[in-house]
Design a protein around this motif. Structure first.
Motif, PDB file in Angstrom:
ATOM      1  N   THR A   1      13.720  -8.426   2.172  1.00  0.00           N
ATOM      2  CA  THR A   1      14.697  -9.086   2.801  1.00  0.00           C
ATOM      3  C   THR A   1      14.855 -10.839   3.212  1.00  0.00           C
ATOM      4  OG1 THR A   1      15.762  -6.806   4.131  1.00  0.00           O
ATOM      5  CG2 THR A   1      16.480  -9.019   5.193  1.00  0.00           C
ATOM      6  N   ASP A   2      12.998 -11.220   3.848  1.00  0.00           N
ATOM      7  CA  ASP A   2      12.982 -11.922   3.589  1.00  0.00           C
ATOM      8  C   ASP A   2      12.649 -13.007   2.185  1.00  0.00           C
ATOM      9  OD1 ASP A   2      12.344 -11.795   6.142  1.00  0.00           O
ATOM     10  OD2 ASP A   2      10.503 -11.542   6.443  1.00  0.00           O
ATOM     11  N   VAL A   3      12.688 -12.698   1.478  1.00  0.00           N
ATOM     12  CA  VAL A   3      12.064 -12.808   0.403  1.00  0.00           C
ATOM     13  C   VAL A   3      13.792 -13.068  -0.148  1.00  0.00           C
ATOM     14  CG1 VAL A   3      11.405 -12.280  -1.998  1.00  0.00           C
ATOM     15  CG2 VAL A   3       9.856 -11.832  -0.273  1.00  0.00           C
ATOM     16  N   ARG A   4      14.737 -12.319  -0.182  1.00  0.00           N
ATOM     17  CA  ARG A   4      16.649 -12.064  -0.558  1.00  0.00           C
ATOM     18  C   ARG A   4      17.024 -13.777  -0.087  1.00  0.00           C
ATOM     19  NH1 ARG A   4      18.099  -9.392  -5.427  1.00  0.00           N
ATOM     20  NH2 ARG A   4      19.456 -10.693  -4.768  1.00  0.00           N
ATOM     21  N   ASP A   5      16.827 -13.636   1.167  1.00  0.00           N
ATOM     22  CA  ASP A   5      17.767 -14.410   2.423  1.00  0.00           C
ATOM     23  C   ASP A   5      16.610 -16.395   2.160  1.00  0.00           C
ATOM     24  OD1 ASP A   5      19.108 -12.134   3.462  1.00  0.00           O
ATOM     25  OD2 ASP A   5      17.658 -12.124   4.710  1.00  0.00           O
ATOM     26  N   GLN A   6      15.817 -16.223   2.168  1.00  0.00           N
ATOM     27  CA  GLN A   6      15.132 -17.332   1.669  1.00  0.00           C
ATOM     28  C   GLN A   6      15.351 -18.075   0.211  1.00  0.00           C
ATOM     29  OE1 GLN A   6      14.681 -18.863   4.245  1.00  0.00           O
ATOM     30  NE2 GLN A   6      14.190 -17.625   5.254  1.00  0.00           N
ATOM     31  N   GLY A   7      16.638 -17.242  -0.814  1.00  0.00           N
ATOM     32  CA  GLY A   7      16.963 -17.767  -1.694  1.00  0.00           C
ATOM     33  C   GLY A   7      16.005 -17.293  -3.063  1.00  0.00           C
ATOM     34  N   MET A   8      15.162 -17.054  -3.282  1.00  0.00           N
ATOM     35  CA  MET A   8      14.012 -16.238  -3.589  1.00  0.00           C
ATOM     36  C   MET A   8      14.745 -14.858  -4.621  1.00  0.00           C
ATOM     37  SD  MET A   8      11.652 -18.911  -3.653  1.00  0.00           S
ATOM     38  CE  MET A   8      10.005 -18.311  -4.578  1.00  0.00           C
ATOM     39  N   ASN A   9      14.763 -15.360  -5.407  1.00  0.00           N
ATOM     40  CA  ASN A   9      15.878 -13.460  -6.980  1.00  0.00           C
ATOM     41  C   ASN A   9      15.080 -13.564  -7.759  1.00  0.00           C
ATOM     42  OD1 ASN A   9      18.111 -14.562  -5.529  1.00  0.00           O
ATOM     43  ND2 ASN A   9      18.355 -16.168  -6.873  1.00  0.00           N
ATOM     44  N   ARG A  10      13.826 -13.417  -7.717  1.00  0.00           N
ATOM     45  CA  ARG A  10      12.955 -13.557  -8.690  1.00  0.00           C
ATOM     46  C   ARG A  10      11.291 -12.843  -8.489  1.00  0.00           C
ATOM     47  NH1 ARG A  10      10.940 -16.721 -13.176  1.00  0.00           N
ATOM     48  NH2 ARG A  10      10.345 -15.626 -14.699  1.00  0.00           N
ATOM     49  N   ILE A  11      11.548 -11.143  -8.094  1.00  0.00           N
ATOM     50  CA  ILE A  11      10.856 -10.373  -7.549  1.00  0.00           C
ATOM     51  C   ILE A  11       9.879  -8.806  -7.996  1.00  0.00           C
ATOM     52  CG2 ILE A  11      10.553  -9.367  -5.561  1.00  0.00           C
ATOM     53  CD1 ILE A  11      13.083  -9.941  -4.293  1.00  0.00           C
ATOM     54  N   ALA A  12       8.802  -9.526  -7.786  1.00  0.00           N
ATOM     55  CA  ALA A  12       8.145  -7.987  -8.827  1.00  0.00           C
ATOM     56  C   ALA A  12       7.583  -7.458  -7.854  1.00  0.00           C
ATOM     57  CB  ALA A  12       7.012  -8.690  -9.095  1.00  0.00           C
ATOM     58  N   MET A  13       7.332  -5.501  -8.165  1.00  0.00           N
ATOM     59  CA  MET A  13       6.820  -4.349  -7.076  1.00  0.00           C
ATOM     60  C   MET A  13       5.694  -4.122  -7.404  1.00  0.00           C
ATOM     61  SD  MET A  13       8.999  -5.099  -4.123  1.00  0.00           S
ATOM     62  CE  MET A  13       8.589  -3.733  -4.178  1.00  0.00           C
ATOM     63  N   LYS A  14       4.904  -3.685  -6.984  1.00  0.00           N
ATOM     64  CA  LYS A  14       3.294  -3.077  -7.117  1.00  0.00           C
ATOM     65  C   LYS A  14       3.219  -2.091  -6.092  1.00  0.00           C
ATOM     66  CE  LYS A  14      -0.548  -3.318  -9.210  1.00  0.00           C
ATOM     67  NZ  LYS A  14      -2.442  -4.495  -9.704  1.00  0.00           N
ATOM     68  N   ASN A  15       2.909  -0.685  -6.178  1.00  0.00           N
ATOM     69  CA  ASN A  15       2.384  -0.182  -5.066  1.00  0.00           C
ATOM     70  C   ASN A  15       1.443  -0.060  -5.642  1.00  0.00           C
ATOM     71  OD1 ASN A  15       1.763   1.648  -3.573  1.00  0.00           O
ATOM     72  ND2 ASN A  15       3.144   3.492  -4.390  1.00  0.00           N
ATOM     73  N   GLU A  16       0.067   0.122  -4.229  1.00  0.00           N
ATOM     74  CA  GLU A  16      -1.257  -0.315  -4.375  1.00  0.00           C
ATOM     75  C   GLU A  16      -1.702   1.036  -3.966  1.00  0.00           C
ATOM     76  OE1 GLU A  16      -3.294  -3.859  -4.053  1.00  0.00           O
ATOM     77  OE2 GLU A  16      -2.230  -4.687  -5.936  1.00  0.00           O
ATOM     78  N   THR A  17      -2.896   1.428  -4.017  1.00  0.00           N
ATOM     79  CA  THR A  17      -3.790   2.992  -3.224  1.00  0.00           C
ATOM     80  C   THR A  17      -4.277   2.876  -2.294  1.00  0.00           C
ATOM     81  OG1 THR A  17      -3.992   3.295  -5.685  1.00  0.00           O
ATOM     82  CG2 THR A  17      -2.190   4.662  -5.517  1.00  0.00           C
ATOM     83  N   GLY A  18      -5.028   1.253  -3.042  1.00  0.00           N
ATOM     84  CA  GLY A  18      -6.832   1.090  -2.342  1.00  0.00           C
ATOM     85  C   GLY A  18      -6.623   0.235  -1.590  1.00  0.00           C
ATOM     86  N   TRP A  19      -6.135  -0.808  -1.957  1.00  0.00           N
ATOM     87  CA  TRP A  19      -6.430  -2.434  -2.022  1.00  0.00           C
ATOM     88  C   TRP A  19      -6.817  -3.117  -0.306  1.00  0.00           C
ATOM     89  CZ3 TRP A  19      -4.214  -6.614   1.077  1.00  0.00           C
ATOM     90  CH2 TRP A  19      -4.629  -8.095   1.185  1.00  0.00           C
ATOM     91  N   ASN A  20      -8.213  -3.627  -0.446  1.00  0.00           N
ATOM     92  CA  ASN A  20      -8.389  -3.909   1.257  1.00  0.00           C
ATOM     93  C   ASN A  20      -8.457  -5.703   1.616  1.00  0.00           C
ATOM     94  OD1 ASN A  20      -8.673  -1.431   2.498  1.00  0.00           O
ATOM     95  ND2 ASN A  20     -10.862  -0.728   1.242  1.00  0.00           N
ATOM     96  N   PRO A  21      -7.661  -6.485   2.094  1.00  0.00           N
ATOM     97  CA  PRO A  21      -8.298  -7.822   2.953  1.00  0.00           C
ATOM     98  C   PRO A  21      -9.780  -8.222   2.077  1.00  0.00           C
ATOM     99  CG  PRO A  21      -7.572  -6.841   4.621  1.00  0.00           C
ATOM    100  CD  PRO A  21      -7.686  -5.810   3.716  1.00  0.00           C
TER     101      PRO A  21
ATOM    102  N   HIS B   1       0.724  -1.113  -0.354  1.00  0.00           N
ATOM    103  CA  HIS B   1       0.228  -0.220  -0.165  1.00  0.00           C
ATOM    104  C   HIS B   1       0.970   1.012   0.037  1.00  0.00           C
ATOM    105  CE1 HIS B   1      -3.101   3.142   1.239  1.00  0.00           C
ATOM    106  NE2 HIS B   1      -3.733   2.024   0.441  1.00  0.00           N
ATOM    107  N   GLN B   2       0.248   2.357  -0.630  1.00  0.00           N
ATOM    108  CA  GLN B   2       0.785   3.609  -0.904  1.00  0.00           C
ATOM    109  C   GLN B   2       1.272   3.662   0.656  1.00  0.00           C
ATOM    110  OE1 GLN B   2      -0.620   6.259  -3.199  1.00  0.00           O
ATOM    111  NE2 GLN B   2      -2.707   7.191  -1.191  1.00  0.00           N
ATOM    112  N   ASP B   3       0.613   4.027   1.740  1.00  0.00           N
ATOM    113  CA  ASP B   3       1.288   4.332   2.971  1.00  0.00           C
ATOM    114  C   ASP B   3       1.795   3.785   3.721  1.00  0.00           C
ATOM    115  OD1 ASP B   3      -0.376   6.618   2.378  1.00  0.00           O
ATOM    116  OD2 ASP B   3      -2.095   5.702   3.168  1.00  0.00           O
TER     117      ASP B   3
END
Length: 138
Positions: free
Chosen positions: A118-138, A105-107
């Protein structure tokens, strides 16, 4: 002094072929030297046929969502940071090429996103995609 038509000098209308012969002999020598090098073959080890491409159905990316208050969701299920690290380690052993998509979320505080990265990289996962969402609710 008046010249008569018989006394006028006649022009010589012959072509001087000596320079032309010199150029032709030079070209002949160049071609005689270059021809043996052009006709030599280079040994190549080429494959006899191309292998069939293997069709792989990759698993969908793991969706990690970080809310503005720092709560984590893995594939739309709430999860704690410790359980997320264990799940990432398990997935890294199963398929280290699996994509991890992190939607923040943007905030969201920057340190929360860095902790997940850091957790993702420490566990050996190297393919990461990032996205910034403004109004997502679970």
């Amino acid at each position: 002094m008046h010249r008569t038509p018989q006394a006028q000098a006649t022009a010589i209308s012959e072509i001087n072929v000596t320079p032309l012969i010199d150029v032709m002999l030079c070209l002949l020598i160049i071609f005689m030297i270059a021809m043996p090098t052009l006709s030599q073959s280079v040994p190549l080890d080429l494959p006899q046929r191309t292998p069939e491409p293997q069709l792989v159905n990759p698993e969908p990316p793991m969706q990690i969502r970080i809310l503005a208050d720092g709560r984590l969701f893995l594939d739309q299920q709430p999860i704690s940071a410790d359980v997320l690290a264990a799940e990432l380690a398990y997935q890294a052993k199963r398929d280290p090429e699996r994509v991890v998509a992190i939607n923040a979320h943007q905030d969201t505080q920057y340190d929360k996103v860095v902790a997940v990265l850091t957790d993702v990289r420490d566990q050996g996962m190297n393919r990461i995609a990032m996205k910034n969402e403004t109004g997502w609710n679970p």
